[in-house]
Write an enzyme that holds these catalytic residues in place. Sequence first.
Site, short mmCIF file in Angstrom:
data_model
loop_
_atom_site.label_atom_id
_atom_site.label_comp_id
_atom_site.label_asym_id
_atom_site.label_seq_id
_atom_site.Cartn_x
_atom_site.Cartn_y
_atom_site.Cartn_z
N LYS A 166 0.83 -1.20 0.00
CA LYS A 166 0.00 0.00 0.00
C LYS A 166 0.87 1.25 0.00
O LYS A 166 1.94 1.26 0.60
CB LYS A 166 -0.90 0.00 1.24
CG LYS A 166 -1.92 -1.13 1.24
CD LYS A 166 -2.90 -0.95 0.12
CE LYS A 166 -3.76 -2.17 -0.10
NZ LYS A 166 -4.73 -2.00 -1.19
N ASP A 194 -0.15 0.33 -4.51
CA ASP A 194 -1.60 0.57 -4.59
C ASP A 194 -1.96 1.73 -3.67
O ASP A 194 -1.79 1.64 -2.45
CB ASP A 194 -2.33 -0.71 -4.15
CG ASP A 194 -3.85 -0.59 -4.26
OD1 ASP A 194 -4.33 0.48 -4.68
OD2 ASP A 194 -4.53 -1.58 -3.94
N GLU A 220 -1.40 0.99 -8.81
CA GLU A 220 -2.84 0.67 -8.81
C GLU A 220 -3.65 1.81 -8.17
O GLU A 220 -3.25 2.34 -7.12
CB GLU A 220 -3.02 -0.63 -8.03
CG GLU A 220 -4.45 -1.09 -7.86
CD GLU A 220 -4.48 -2.50 -7.25
OE1 GLU A 220 -3.59 -3.32 -7.58
OE2 GLU A 220 -5.38 -2.78 -6.45
N GLU A 246 -11.10 -1.59 -9.63
CA GLU A 246 -11.85 -2.28 -8.57
C GLU A 246 -13.04 -1.47 -8.10
O GLU A 246 -13.91 -2.01 -7.41
CB GLU A 246 -10.92 -2.66 -7.42
CG GLU A 246 -10.43 -1.52 -6.58
CD GLU A 246 -9.44 -1.97 -5.51
OE1 GLU A 246 -8.31 -2.33 -5.88
OE2 GLU A 246 -9.80 -1.97 -4.33
N ASP A 269 -13.46 -6.80 -10.14
CA ASP A 269 -13.65 -7.75 -9.05
C ASP A 269 -14.86 -8.62 -9.38
O ASP A 269 -15.99 -8.10 -9.48
CB ASP A 269 -13.87 -7.01 -7.71
CG ASP A 269 -13.85 -7.97 -6.54
OD1 ASP A 269 -14.61 -8.97 -6.60
OD2 ASP A 269 -13.11 -7.74 -5.59
N HIS A 296 -9.21 -7.99 -9.47
CA HIS A 296 -9.14 -7.66 -8.05
C HIS A 296 -9.81 -8.81 -7.29
O HIS A 296 -10.84 -9.33 -7.71
CB HIS A 296 -9.89 -6.36 -7.78
CG HIS A 296 -9.99 -6.00 -6.33
ND1 HIS A 296 -11.12 -6.25 -5.58
CD2 HIS A 296 -9.10 -5.43 -5.50
CE1 HIS A 296 -10.92 -5.82 -4.34
NE2 HIS A 296 -9.70 -5.31 -4.26
N GLU A 329 -4.80 -11.95 -7.87
CA GLU A 329 -4.43 -11.34 -6.60
C GLU A 329 -4.68 -12.36 -5.48
O GLU A 329 -5.74 -12.99 -5.43
CB GLU A 329 -5.28 -10.09 -6.36
CG GLU A 329 -5.03 -9.47 -5.01
CD GLU A 329 -5.62 -8.07 -4.88
OE1 GLU A 329 -6.54 -7.73 -5.65
OE2 GLU A 329 -5.13 -7.32 -4.02
MG LIG Z 1 -6.45 -2.24 -4.84
#
Ligand SMILES: [Mg+2]
Length: 388
Positions: A166, A194, A220, A246, A269, A296, A329
Amino acid sequence: MKIVDIQPWVIEQELENPFYFSQWHYASRKICLVKVTLEDGTYGWGEGYGPADVIKAGIEFFKPHILGQNALETETIWQIMYLRSLDFGRSGIFQAAIAAIDVALWDVKGKVLNQPVSVLLGGVKNPVIQPYATGFYFTDAPTMEEDFIKEAELYKQQGFKAAKMKVGLGLEKDVYWVNFLSKALGEDVRLMIDANHGYNYREAYELCRQIEHLNIGWFEEPVAPDDYNGYKKLRENTSIPIAGGECEYLRHGFRRLFENDCVDIAQPDICATGGLTEVKRIATLAQAYHKDIVPHSWGTWIAISAAVHLVGNLDQNPGRMNRECPMIELDRTENPLRDDVVNHSLKFDNGFIPVPDAPGLGVDVNQEFLEKYASNNTTISGEFEVRA
Ligand SMILES: [Mg+2]
């Protein structure tokens, strides 16, 4: 093969080690599962991604409209649900409720026909999938550096070839931690970042400029999901591949993402944007725009298995003899709901997963743990499940 019951379950568990990302803190995991049962007792499991209690309400809204339908007619049932909710939910939670039911229908269709979902989608074009590890969430622990090094070592030992961290803490902190983890992972494990749409264009561009030399796999959700122009400008002005999607819904949402040339990698997703039925359409659209798909995925082994079957069926684009293994993922953060409630048939082989050949998704639910974590009659925290 008529549908005789549709039962949503909301399960929740508080975390031993809370964590945070660019948007908010999380202290529990909460997920909505759904069981679809047919007249002969055959059943399938699905999962929705997003606020679990609201998805449960969406499933209960659709239930009377699809009881008695032939479960094998996945597109027909998808259209019934879509048209019943179109006026109120062209994107968002209604689509996650549709997704949960749709994934359960593909699972039960596979069991009825004794075929894995990847074969029912049209065939296994990619027999082996490469999962990447999603982890490195922020904590308030004073040992975060040591913890990140341990986590990096674990992923290397487990054979992962890529991992995602992250960002979104602010440029100075992000540059420090991206350098730190890039070094900790070394040359054999590629690092992706991300921001969960935590930056504006100028901030995202500046972060790219300062870490561009680190061979980042992708950036991302750098900017707000509606900032199509920011996505496009960033993609034009950095060599780091841009990923997103996502927060995007249905083929219509992804068409906007593609028409505006926002991303290199699209990340629908399956459990949020209409299920396997719709994401197969999105994948076809992505191919027409020559974009990659890496779904995702965040939740239990139901969601992860659905992603494996979908990616197993993706077209090679472009085709060539020597190509990179398609990815899914794989969330590696603490999640007792994922690990206790759902049994799966995925086999991990030094960083790769062969597409399983068990009927349906190859999953089943442990009833004892389902009931242990069920919060159907209570609301423990009411918090929204964290985004990966
Ligand atoms: Mg993400």
